[in-house]
Design an enzyme around this catalytic site. Structure first.
Site, PDB file in Angstrom:
ATOM      1  N   GLY A  67      52.540  57.105  81.965  1.00 41.74           N
ATOM      2  CA  GLY A  67      51.141  57.317  82.345  1.00 41.74           C
ATOM      3  C   GLY A  67      50.203  56.935  81.215  1.00 41.74           C
ATOM      4  N   ALA A  68      49.252  56.062  81.544  1.00 40.77           N
ATOM      5  CA  ALA A  68      48.259  55.648  80.540  1.00 40.77           C
ATOM      6  C   ALA A  68      46.887  56.150  80.956  1.00 40.77           C
ATOM      7  N   TYR A  83      44.257  59.714  80.426  1.00 44.35           N
ATOM      8  CA  TYR A  83      43.680  60.336  79.219  1.00 44.35           C
ATOM      9  C   TYR A  83      44.761  60.758  78.223  1.00 44.35           C
ATOM     10  N   VAL A 106      56.749  54.564  88.052  1.00 46.14           N
ATOM     11  CA  VAL A 106      57.895  55.427  87.770  1.00 46.14           C
ATOM     12  C   VAL A 106      58.344  56.079  89.075  1.00 46.14           C
ATOM     13  N   GLU A 114      29.919  66.284  91.913  1.00 43.25           N
ATOM     14  CA  GLU A 114      29.634  64.977  91.292  1.00 43.25           C
ATOM     15  C   GLU A 114      29.610  63.868  92.342  1.00 43.25           C
ATOM     16  N   ASP A 167      47.192  66.876  83.346  1.00 40.56           N
ATOM     17  CA  ASP A 167      47.198  67.513  84.673  1.00 40.56           C
ATOM     18  C   ASP A 167      48.605  67.734  85.231  1.00 40.56           C
ATOM     19  N   GLN A 218      39.367  67.205  79.024  1.00 40.60           N
ATOM     20  CA  GLN A 218      39.171  67.873  77.742  1.00 40.60           C
ATOM     21  C   GLN A 218      40.484  68.461  77.215  1.00 40.60           C
ATOM     22  N   LYS A 258      25.977  64.735  79.156  1.00 41.48           N
ATOM     23  CA  LYS A 258      27.128  64.170  79.879  1.00 41.48           C
ATOM     24  C   LYS A 258      27.408  62.747  79.375  1.00 41.48           C
TER      25      LYS A 258
HETATM   26  P1  FAD Z   1      45.220  60.802  84.450  1.00 38.72           P
HETATM   27  O1  FAD Z   1      44.044  60.527  83.616  1.00 38.72           O
HETATM   28  O2  FAD Z   1      45.050  61.006  85.904  1.00 38.72           O
HETATM   29  O3  FAD Z   1      46.281  59.627  84.210  1.00 38.72           O
HETATM   30  C1  FAD Z   1      47.507  59.513  84.883  1.00 38.72           C
HETATM   31  C2  FAD Z   1      47.990  58.076  84.735  1.00 38.72           C
HETATM   32  O4  FAD Z   1      49.317  57.974  85.263  1.00 38.72           O
HETATM   33  C3  FAD Z   1      47.130  57.066  85.504  1.00 38.72           C
HETATM   34  O5  FAD Z   1      46.891  55.939  84.699  1.00 38.72           O
HETATM   35  C4  FAD Z   1      48.024  56.676  86.702  1.00 38.72           C
HETATM   36  O6  FAD Z   1      47.800  55.360  87.175  1.00 38.72           O
HETATM   37  C5  FAD Z   1      49.407  56.814  86.092  1.00 38.72           C
HETATM   38  N1  FAD Z   1      50.447  57.052  87.082  1.00 38.72           N
HETATM   39  C6  FAD Z   1      50.441  57.965  88.096  1.00 38.72           C
HETATM   40  N2  FAD Z   1      51.596  57.913  88.773  1.00 38.72           N
HETATM   41  C7  FAD Z   1      52.344  56.953  88.197  1.00 38.72           C
HETATM   42  C8  FAD Z   1      53.653  56.442  88.446  1.00 38.72           C
HETATM   43  N3  FAD Z   1      54.437  56.930  89.420  1.00 38.72           N
HETATM   44  N4  FAD Z   1      54.133  55.450  87.644  1.00 38.72           N
HETATM   45  C9  FAD Z   1      53.368  54.959  86.627  1.00 38.72           C
HETATM   46  N5  FAD Z   1      52.127  55.410  86.353  1.00 38.72           N
HETATM   47  C10 FAD Z   1      51.626  56.388  87.123  1.00 38.72           C
HETATM   48  N6  FAD Z   1      37.701  66.495  83.316  1.00 38.72           N
HETATM   49  C11 FAD Z   1      36.871  66.785  82.272  1.00 38.72           C
HETATM   50  O7  FAD Z   1      37.296  67.413  81.294  1.00 38.72           O
HETATM   51  N7  FAD Z   1      35.564  66.394  82.289  1.00 38.72           N
HETATM   52  C12 FAD Z   1      35.028  65.692  83.323  1.00 38.72           C
HETATM   53  O8  FAD Z   1      33.850  65.350  83.305  1.00 38.72           O
HETATM   54  C13 FAD Z   1      35.871  65.382  84.423  1.00 38.72           C
HETATM   55  N8  FAD Z   1      35.381  64.684  85.479  1.00 38.72           N
HETATM   56  C14 FAD Z   1      36.210  64.349  86.509  1.00 38.72           C
HETATM   57  C15 FAD Z   1      35.684  63.616  87.573  1.00 38.72           C
HETATM   58  C16 FAD Z   1      36.495  63.276  88.631  1.00 38.72           C
HETATM   59  C17 FAD Z   1      35.914  62.485  89.779  1.00 38.72           C
HETATM   60  C18 FAD Z   1      37.877  63.657  88.640  1.00 38.72           C
HETATM   61  C19 FAD Z   1      38.765  63.261  89.776  1.00 38.72           C
HETATM   62  C20 FAD Z   1      38.397  64.395  87.585  1.00 38.72           C
HETATM   63  C21 FAD Z   1      37.567  64.748  86.507  1.00 38.72           C
HETATM   64  N9  FAD Z   1      38.059  65.485  85.430  1.00 38.72           N
HETATM   65  C22 FAD Z   1      37.231  65.807  84.379  1.00 38.72           C
HETATM   66  C23 FAD Z   1      39.485  65.837  85.347  1.00 38.72           C
HETATM   67  C24 FAD Z   1      40.201  64.760  84.486  1.00 38.72           C
HETATM   68  O9  FAD Z   1      39.919  63.479  84.986  1.00 38.72           O
HETATM   69  C25 FAD Z   1      41.708  64.961  84.450  1.00 38.72           C
HETATM   70  O10 FAD Z   1      41.971  66.262  84.009  1.00 38.72           O
HETATM   71  C26 FAD Z   1      42.349  63.938  83.509  1.00 38.72           C
HETATM   72  O11 FAD Z   1      42.212  62.642  84.018  1.00 38.72           O
HETATM   73  C27 FAD Z   1      43.825  64.269  83.283  1.00 38.72           C
HETATM   74  O12 FAD Z   1      44.392  63.312  82.427  1.00 38.72           O
HETATM   75  P2  FAD Z   1      45.924  62.905  82.581  1.00 38.72           P
HETATM   76  O13 FAD Z   1      46.262  62.035  81.433  1.00 38.72           O
HETATM   77  O14 FAD Z   1      46.744  64.114  82.809  1.00 38.72           O
HETATM   78  O15 FAD Z   1      46.008  62.091  83.950  1.00 38.72           O
HETATM   79  P1  NAD Z   2      38.519  72.600  92.185  1.00 40.74           P
HETATM   80  O1  NAD Z   2      39.792  73.285  92.492  1.00 40.74           O
HETATM   81  O2  NAD Z   2      37.813  72.940  90.943  1.00 40.74           O
HETATM   82  O3  NAD Z   2      37.481  72.779  93.401  1.00 40.74           O
HETATM   83  C1  NAD Z   2      37.896  72.606  94.722  1.00 40.74           C
HETATM   84  C2  NAD Z   2      36.914  73.299  95.644  1.00 40.74           C
HETATM   85  O4  NAD Z   2      37.296  73.056  96.987  1.00 40.74           O
HETATM   86  C3  NAD Z   2      36.886  74.812  95.447  1.00 40.74           C
HETATM   87  O5  NAD Z   2      35.546  75.211  95.267  1.00 40.74           O
HETATM   88  C4  NAD Z   2      37.505  75.368  96.716  1.00 40.74           C
HETATM   89  O6  NAD Z   2      36.944  76.603  97.107  1.00 40.74           O
HETATM   90  C5  NAD Z   2      37.161  74.267  97.713  1.00 40.74           C
HETATM   91  N1  NAD Z   2      38.097  74.225  98.858  1.00 40.74           N
HETATM   92  C6  NAD Z   2      39.452  74.309  98.827  1.00 40.74           C
HETATM   93  N2  NAD Z   2      39.960  74.213 100.071  1.00 40.74           N
HETATM   94  C7  NAD Z   2      38.910  74.056 100.908  1.00 40.74           C
HETATM   95  C8  NAD Z   2      38.798  73.870 102.307  1.00 40.74           C
HETATM   96  N3  NAD Z   2      39.866  73.836 103.110  1.00 40.74           N
HETATM   97  N4  NAD Z   2      37.556  73.726 102.835  1.00 40.74           N
HETATM   98  C9  NAD Z   2      36.439  73.744 102.039  1.00 40.74           C
HETATM   99  N5  NAD Z   2      36.506  73.906 100.708  1.00 40.74           N
HETATM  100  C10 NAD Z   2      37.710  74.052 100.140  1.00 40.74           C
HETATM  101  O7  NAD Z   2      38.892  71.036  92.239  1.00 40.74           O
HETATM  102  P2  NAD Z   2      38.079  69.767  91.711  1.00 40.74           P
HETATM  103  O8  NAD Z   2      36.626  69.935  91.886  1.00 40.74           O
HETATM  104  O9  NAD Z   2      38.757  68.590  92.342  1.00 40.74           O
HETATM  105  O10 NAD Z   2      38.395  69.754  90.155  1.00 40.74           O
HETATM  106  C11 NAD Z   2      39.740  69.566  89.676  1.00 40.74           C
HETATM  107  C12 NAD Z   2      39.759  69.761  88.163  1.00 40.74           C
HETATM  108  O11 NAD Z   2      39.029  68.703  87.545  1.00 40.74           O
HETATM  109  C13 NAD Z   2      39.079  71.068  87.728  1.00 40.74           C
HETATM  110  O12 NAD Z   2      39.789  71.593  86.622  1.00 40.74           O
HETATM  111  C14 NAD Z   2      37.707  70.617  87.290  1.00 40.74           C
HETATM  112  O13 NAD Z   2      37.141  71.459  86.308  1.00 40.74           O
HETATM  113  C15 NAD Z   2      37.994  69.233  86.735  1.00 40.74           C
HETATM  114  N6  NAD Z   2      36.763  68.419  86.844  1.00 40.74           N
HETATM  115  C16 NAD Z   2      35.864  68.528  85.845  1.00 40.74           C
HETATM  116  C17 NAD Z   2      34.676  67.818  85.918  1.00 40.74           C
HETATM  117  C18 NAD Z   2      33.670  67.949  84.815  1.00 40.74           C
HETATM  118  O14 NAD Z   2      33.947  68.612  83.819  1.00 40.74           O
HETATM  119  N7  NAD Z   2      32.504  67.328  84.951  1.00 40.74           N
HETATM  120  C19 NAD Z   2      34.419  66.997  87.027  1.00 40.74           C
HETATM  121  C20 NAD Z   2      35.365  66.919  88.050  1.00 40.74           C
HETATM  122  C21 NAD Z   2      36.547  67.646  87.949  1.00 40.74           C
END
Ligand code: FAD
Ligand code: NAD
Length: 408
Positions: A10-11, A13, A81, A169, A295, A312, A371
């Site tokens: 996984g590449a 964060y 993978v 968001e 994650d 983070q 942000k």
């Molecule tokens: P990821 O960053 O998801 O990386 C996983 C990698 O593994 C990817 O490159 C993927 O392609 C690769 N991969 C997956 N399966 C396979 C496979 N089978 N074979 C090979 N490669 C594979 N968190 C914050 O702290 N602040 C934020 O502002 C924030 N905003 C977010 C906004 C959105 C829309 C979303 C969805 C999430 C946000 N998060 C935020 C949460 C944050 O993005 C995740 O916690 C973070 O990306 C986790 O990092 P990671 O390295 O575990 O996984």
């Molecule tokens: P989350 O679990 O934080 O929120 C999911 C929401 O969906 C909850 O409020 C829950 O009550 C609702 N929900 C669940 N089942 C439902 C249903 N059947 N019908 C209606 N509502 C339902 O998930 P997320 O927002 O995807 O975030 C995932 C992780 O990524 C969290 O740790 C979050 O903090 C992180 N994240 C952080 C940022 C940021 O820091 N800016 C941005 C995006 C995500």
């Protein structure tokens, strides 16, 4: 003597920052490092909602991995993978190839949690990868074009499930882009509906009341229909079923939470919703040469509290993980991981945000600026000031072409 083999899966964060840290800390010829990722680009997961709406150019969100790593020190392999044999210390790829390791880091990130709700897997759109997010963009564009032919109001109804940070968001980006799309397609914007559906009593459950009130009022003032205390029970291509009724829509964007990558469950290991509980050194207990961060893992801050799945956390774990892999190779002491929460900020379009930094509640344009600072800090970590400058002026579309049907 053979060099120890370090394999990073996984590449995202966690994976990319660990790789970069290893490149920095390892002595020449001390170990062989292989990074494996599904795609040859790294995507900035925290901004995928912008890809979904089309509010950021692809080139700002996806970065070629070979430009981020030192290709002399790390071998990059574009591959999916399939499974891991922890006894044989071997990773199986979709191609059939097997890669042996001495030290393994699993950083495969999250998968979308559907809770088995009918129709979500098949019909709802997910913000889980660059491709799945791009599919949302194509779908939205198509709805506006098709509306001109059939005048079906379901095409102009955009529902976002979940009002956690991802949902909020995504709604923010829709608020920004849909008036522009309506204008381009000569559709009166009054006909467009943006609906945010949340099962809990209010938006941003668990967050401070100040933030909840600010966000609810802001979204309502932007014309968003905020439906709280109603759970989604299912969906089809045309209808979302809630506890409180039905909504006719062709677009349900599902952001109701995440679980870990299924790989550990597939290997028969005990997980917490796909996540592997790790020890204080970020290793999988009983498999001392296997590390897991981001994650895909659960780190218990204390007996009761697990760290949330955030970038983070992954970013703070990555350098400790790299240091511990090297310490293991050198037979020196490993360092326990300690998390320091720096705050959380959610964007609501490009112009507003809400969050908490330290004990301070922040909102509005100031929070939006914070942000952007957080985003720039990550780019700095990834590629130094040169990458920040490059991204600042990067308005190209991506080299990756994704059709409406592709979603992995
Ligand atoms: P990821 O960053 O998801 O990386 C996983 C990698 O593994 C990817 O490159 C993927 O392609 C690769 N991969 C997956 N399966 C396979 C496979 N089978 N074979 C090979 N490669 C594979 N968190 C914050 O702290 N602040 C934020 O502002 C924030 N905003 C977010 C906004 C959105 C829309 C979303 C969805 C999430 C946000 N998060 C935020 C949460 C944050 O993005 C995740 O916690 C973070 O990306 C986790 O990092 P990671 O390295 O575990 O996984
Ligand atoms: P989350 O679990 O934080 O929120 C999911 C929401 O969906 C909850 O409020 C829950 O009550 C609702 N929900 C669940 N089942 C439902 C249903 N059947 N019908 C209606 N509502 C339902 O998930 P997320 O927002 O995807 O975030 C995932 C992780 O990524 C969290 O740790 C979050 O903090 C992180 N994240 C952080 C940022 C940021 O820091 N800016 C941005 C995006 C995500």
């Amino acid at each position: 003597m053979n060099k120890p083999k370090i394999v990073i899966l996984g590449a995202g964060y966690g994976g990319i920052i660990t790789t970069k840290k290893l490149e920095k800390l390892l002595k020449a010829n001390e170990a062989e490092v292989t990074l494996i990722n599904k795609h040859d680009y790294h995507y900035i997961t925290t901004q995928l909602h912008k890809i979904g709406a089309g509010t950021a150019p692809d080139g700002k969100i996806i970065l070629p991995i070979e430009e981020l790593i030192d290709n002399e020190k790390t071998m990059f392999k574009k591959a999916t993978v399939n499974s891991i044999d922890f006894e044989q210390k071997s990773v199986s790829l979709e191609s059939g190839e097997k890669i042996d390791y001495d030290y393994l880091l699993v950083a495969l990130g999250f998968q979308v949690e559907t809770f088995g709700i009918p129709g979500i897997d098949t019909h709802a759109f997910k913000i889980s990868s660059f491709r799945s997010s791009k599919a949302i963009y194509h779908h939205i564009q198509k709805q506006f074009s098709m509306y001109q032919e059939d005048n079906n109001p379901a095409r102009l109804t955009f529902a976002v499930a979940g009002a956690g940070f991802t949902g909020i968001e995504m709604v923010g980006e829709l608020v920004e882009i849909l008036p522009k799309l309506a204008k381009t397609h000569h559709v009166p914007f009054e006909k467009v509906r943006i609906i945010n559906i949340e099962a809990s009593q209010n938006l941003l459950p668990g967050f401070d009341q100040d933030a909840v009130t600010y966000t609810t009022n802001l979204l309502k003032s932007m014309g968003v229909e905020v439906l709280t205390a109603t759970k989604i029970l299912g969906c089809t291509e045309n209808v979302v079923t809630l506890e409180s009724g039905q909504i006719e829509t062709k677009t349900l964007i599902w952001s109701c939470g995440v679980r870990g990558h299924q790989l550990f469950d597939d290997a028969g290991l005990q997980t917490v919703r796909g996540k592997m509980v790790v020890d204080k050194y970020l290793r999988i207990p009983s498999l001392n040469n296997v590390y897991c961060i981001g994650d895909n893992s659960v780190f218990m801050k204390d007996d009761q509290t697990a760290l949330p799945p955030t970038a983070q956390v992954a970013l703070q774990q990555a350098p400790v993980c790299a240091g511990n892999i090297i310490a293991a190779i050198r037979s020196t002491d490993l360092k326990a991981f300690e998390y320091r929460h720096q705050g959380s900020v959610a964007s609501i379009s490009d112009y507003f945000a809400v969050g908490k930094v330290g004990s301070f509640f922040i909102k509005g344009k100031f929070a939006a600026l914070m942000k952007k600072v957080i985003e720039a800090k990550y780019l700095y970590c990834l590629g130094g000031p040169a990458l920040i400058v490059k991204q600042l002026f990067n308005f190209q579309s991506s080299p990756v072409k994704v059709s409406a049907k592709q979603s992995q």
